[in-house]
Motif scaffolding. Structure first.
Motif, short mmCIF file in Angstrom:
data_model
loop_
_atom_site.label_atom_id
_atom_site.label_comp_id
_atom_site.label_asym_id
_atom_site.label_seq_id
_atom_site.Cartn_x
_atom_site.Cartn_y
_atom_site.Cartn_z
N ASN A 124 -4.91 19.58 3.60
CA ASN A 124 -3.74 19.37 4.47
C ASN A 124 -2.47 19.33 3.51
O ASN A 124 -2.31 18.77 2.56
N GLU A 128 -2.62 16.35 0.98
CA GLU A 128 -3.89 15.46 1.23
C GLU A 128 -5.11 15.92 0.83
O GLU A 128 -5.13 17.38 0.94
N ARG A 143 0.16 9.06 8.28
CA ARG A 143 0.94 10.35 7.62
C ARG A 143 2.23 10.54 8.30
O ARG A 143 2.34 9.91 9.32
N HIS A 149 -6.98 -1.77 2.97
CA HIS A 149 -5.99 -1.79 3.89
C HIS A 149 -5.95 -1.30 5.17
O HIS A 149 -5.32 -1.84 6.30
N TRP A 207 0.84 4.70 8.28
CA TRP A 207 0.07 4.76 7.27
C TRP A 207 -0.92 5.92 7.39
O TRP A 207 -1.55 6.18 6.51
N LYS A 231 -11.85 10.86 -5.20
CA LYS A 231 -11.28 10.07 -4.07
C LYS A 231 -10.39 11.00 -3.34
O LYS A 231 -9.76 11.76 -3.89
N TYR A 259 1.77 5.76 -1.23
CA TYR A 259 1.52 6.55 -0.09
C TYR A 259 1.29 8.15 -0.61
O TYR A 259 0.23 8.78 -0.25
N ARG A 297 -3.19 11.54 -1.89
CA ARG A 297 -2.08 12.50 -1.62
C ARG A 297 -1.34 12.85 -2.69
O ARG A 297 -1.22 12.01 -3.62
N GLU A 346 0.77 -1.18 -0.01
CA GLU A 346 0.09 0.15 0.11
C GLU A 346 0.84 1.13 -0.10
O GLU A 346 0.58 2.23 -0.41
N GLU A 354 -11.94 0.35 -1.06
CA GLU A 354 -10.98 1.74 -0.75
C GLU A 354 -10.43 1.74 0.45
O GLU A 354 -9.19 2.23 0.79
#
Lengths: 151, 227, 48, 230
Positions: A117, A104, D167, B201, D165, A50, A33, A53, A29, B198
């Protein structure tokens, strides 16, 4: 007593397996990031609406700040693609033109990125000021920042 | 062996639930408290729906967690007040069954409270959550399991302390940060319209925490209970 | 506050914390030691 | 009982010497950082203290497991002592980190992954100390403490996963990383000095704190025998 030892061994095994599973899927994942601006431009429609970042370098002379409405706009680039970002509110002090930043938020249908953010980054390098800051060193810094998010 | 464990666990849970059904002290307190929390949020936040939408996942979980903690604090109350911790220890078989029994009861009470909070939250704050209920329920359940596992262990530990009302939250919240964070983030993504894929995870992470806590806590419980 | 101000503040706080802990520890050691000595004297007298 | 043993005095003296040298090197001799200037000198106290805190908590973890296994109260004495000192060092890390954050990031505090993790660590071990203070009998305190210490230490990697995860803003580790440290070699020397100094200081504190615990055990014993006799 033997049963007890077996119990602990089993428990330890399960914990390690669960941790390993989480870390393994986490590594997968963390590859996303953050996206780079060019990736975002490429898959525009797929990621619309959606939350995600984006990380890149703030384009020189692109920051506009309206203290009345608290609207901050700027552009993020990775050298190939460029993304317009709108942010409501203030940014951290280290956030400046030519520096690395991760935002973000969501990619809107109007073709800009709405940020909720802003995170400014400085690198983990510490060195005496023997080499004055150059464009090259900035590029290096940017590369090192990108590397973290996307190997 | 597993069947035996399940049977004992069930006996323990059943005991707690019947006691509770007779007096309804704990569940009444939890439900009233939950309603009150939702009520107070309204005054704390004002009428702005935009802000509300942003903080909704956090508020929801604050309501869940505080209500859950209220229940956890009372989960060993009966044994402590009636001085029958020793009797609990005399129960034949493994201590794990005591832990799992207590845990099942705690999860049951917390889920009951959540089942009230969730629709009430949607109604009182005009949030359109009805289509999202199944995925929200899944996240709520995963979060509740992890939170209650550590909570049950700590409740047993703090039952004998001075100032236990303070010590339980003080120990519980730092240790459950991973679960809280995962639950709130997953809820946030779901409320924002993301499907289960979505948040996959975060769900994996929550599941992993649950497994680890469900394995470690019953073993640690043995050391807490011994006398 | 300049750069050195922050440096001074950081080092000052760290120093205060470490020295403070040392003094606190020594104080407790002295108190506990004296308490134990008194107790031992007393109980010694009693057995005799 | 006033002064410590010879070992303690040697440890304390060596720690003081190393720290004095490290401070002199870090504050006077070594040049300032290229980007951050003199503020970066806070690193020479910030980084060694968090590493020392981690070592302290690792000691708590190991002695807690050993205590539950062997049931020797001396192991528990090491655990509680090490936890207390670890909390002091974590507090120093948080304070110096905030003071470093203000001039560089622009804020005293931000809910970044590492900062959040360190704050959680701090609260867990403060909770540990409070738990022990509030327990009514010493054996229960030792047992509860050991369970909580093990749980708390296992919780660190979980927190790590969750928070990362979420930040991250704090730059990655400068010392422990693939490809060697990214700190200029001149700056590594004071860092190493302070590091060694703080570890020795930790050892010194630990020896003294364990001695305090021993005196307390002895006092309780004398009280008990006296109570039995009288």
């Amino acid at each position: 007593m033997k049963k007890r030892k077996l119990k602990y061994l089993l428990a330890g095994g399960i914990v390690v397996a669960a941790l390993a599973g989480m870390i393994y899927s986490g590594v997968q994942e963390s590859m996303v990031y953050f996206y780079t601006p060019s990736e975002l431009v490429q898959k525009k429609d797929a990621v619309q609406g959606k939350s995600l970042r984006v990380g890149g370098m703030v384009v020189e002379r692109s920051i506009r700040w309206d203290p009345q409405t608290l609207l901050l706009t700027f552009q993020l680039t990775d050298g190939q693609g460029t993304v317009f970002v709108r942010h409501k509110g203030t940014a951290p002090d280290l956030f400046k033109e030519g520096a690395g930043a991760v935002v973000e938020g969501t990619w809107t249908s109007e073709g800009f990125f709405r940020s909720s953010n802003i995170m400014a980054k400085h690198s983990e390098e510490y060195k005496p000021p023997a080499h004055p800051e150059t464009l090259e060193s900035k590029k290096e810094l940017f590369k090192s920042i990108l590397k973290e998010g996307k190997p | 062996m597993l069947g035996e464990l399940l049977r004992r666990t069930w006996a323990m849970t059943w005991k707690d639930v019947t006691v509770e059904l007779r007096a309804r002290e704990r569940i009444n307190a939890m439900l009233f408290f939950a309603a009150l929390v939702l009520f107070i949020f309204n005054f704390a936040l004002g009428p702005d729906r935009e802000t509300l939408r942003e903080v909704a996942p956090g508020l929801l979980w604050l309501a869940f967690l505080f209500t859950g903690m209220l229940g956890l604090g009372r989960s060993f109350q009966a044994e402590r007040e009636n001085e029958c911790f020793e009797e609990l220890l005399l129960t034949p078989g493994d201590r794990e069954s005591i832990f799992f029994g207590k845990l099942a009861g705690n999860i049951l009470f917390m889920v009951t409270a959540e089942a009230l909070i969730l629709p009430l939250f949607g109604i009182l704050y005009n949030l359109d959550i009805w289509g999202l209920l199944p995925s929200l329920a899944l996240v709520a359940f995963l979060g509740t399991v992890g939170f209650s596992a550590i909570g049950t262990l700590l409740a047993a530990m703090t039952a004998h302390l001075r100032a236990r009302e303070v010590m339980l939250p003080l120990l519980l919240f730092p240790l459950t940060v991973p679960v809280i964070l995962g639950s709130v983030r997953a809820t946030e993504a779901i409320l924002a319209g993301g499907g289960l894929t979505e948040v996959s995870h975060w769900l994996k992470l929550l599941g992993g925490f649950d497994v680890i806590f469900l394995v470690v806590c019953p073993l640690a419980f043995e050391f807490v209970l011994e006398e | 506050m300049g750069n050195w101000g922050f440096v001074g503040l950081a080092y000052g706080l760290a120093l205060v914390a470490l020295v403070g802990y040392l003094v606190f520890l020594k104080g407790r050691l002295r108190g506990a030691g004296e308490g134990l000595a008194a107790l031992e004297r007393e109980s010694g007298r009693r057995t005799r | 009982m006033g002064r410590g043993s010879l070992v303690a005095r040697i440890l304390g003296g060596a720690a003081g010497l190393l720290l004095a040298t490290g401070l002199y090197l870090g504050l006077v001799v070594v040049p300032p950082d290229a980007v951050q200037g003199d503020v970066q000198r806070i690193m020479y106290v910030h980084v060694p203290s968090i590493v020392t805190a981690y070592i302290a908590f690792f000691v708590v973890f190991c002695t807690s497991i050993l205590y539950l296994w062997k049931r020797d109260l001396r192991l528990d004495a090491v655990a509680v002592s090490s936890a207390e000192i670890g909390v002091v060092f974590t507090g120093i890390t948080l304070a110096t980190g905030m003071i470093w954050g203000k001039p560089t990031w622009g804020v005293w505090w931000t809910w970044d992954a590492r900062l959040t993790l360190t704050a959680i660590l701090f609260t867990i071990y403060v909770g540990y100390l409070m738990l022990r203070a509030f327990a009514e009998e010493p054996l229960a305190a030792a047992r509860y403490g050991a369970v909580l210490a093990i749980l708390g230490f296992l919780d660190i990697p979980l927190n790590h996963l969750a928070v990362y995860w979420w930040r991250t803003l704090h730059q990655p580790s400068s010392i422990l990383r693939p490809g060697g440290p990214s700190v200029a070699s001149a700056m590594l020397l004071p860092l190493a000095m302070n590091f060694a100094g703080l570890i020795l200081l930790f050892a010194y504190f630990l020896v003294e704190r364990v001695r305090l615990e021993r005196i307390r055990h002895r006092t309780a014993e004398v009280r008990l025998t006296r109570g039995r006799r009288g």
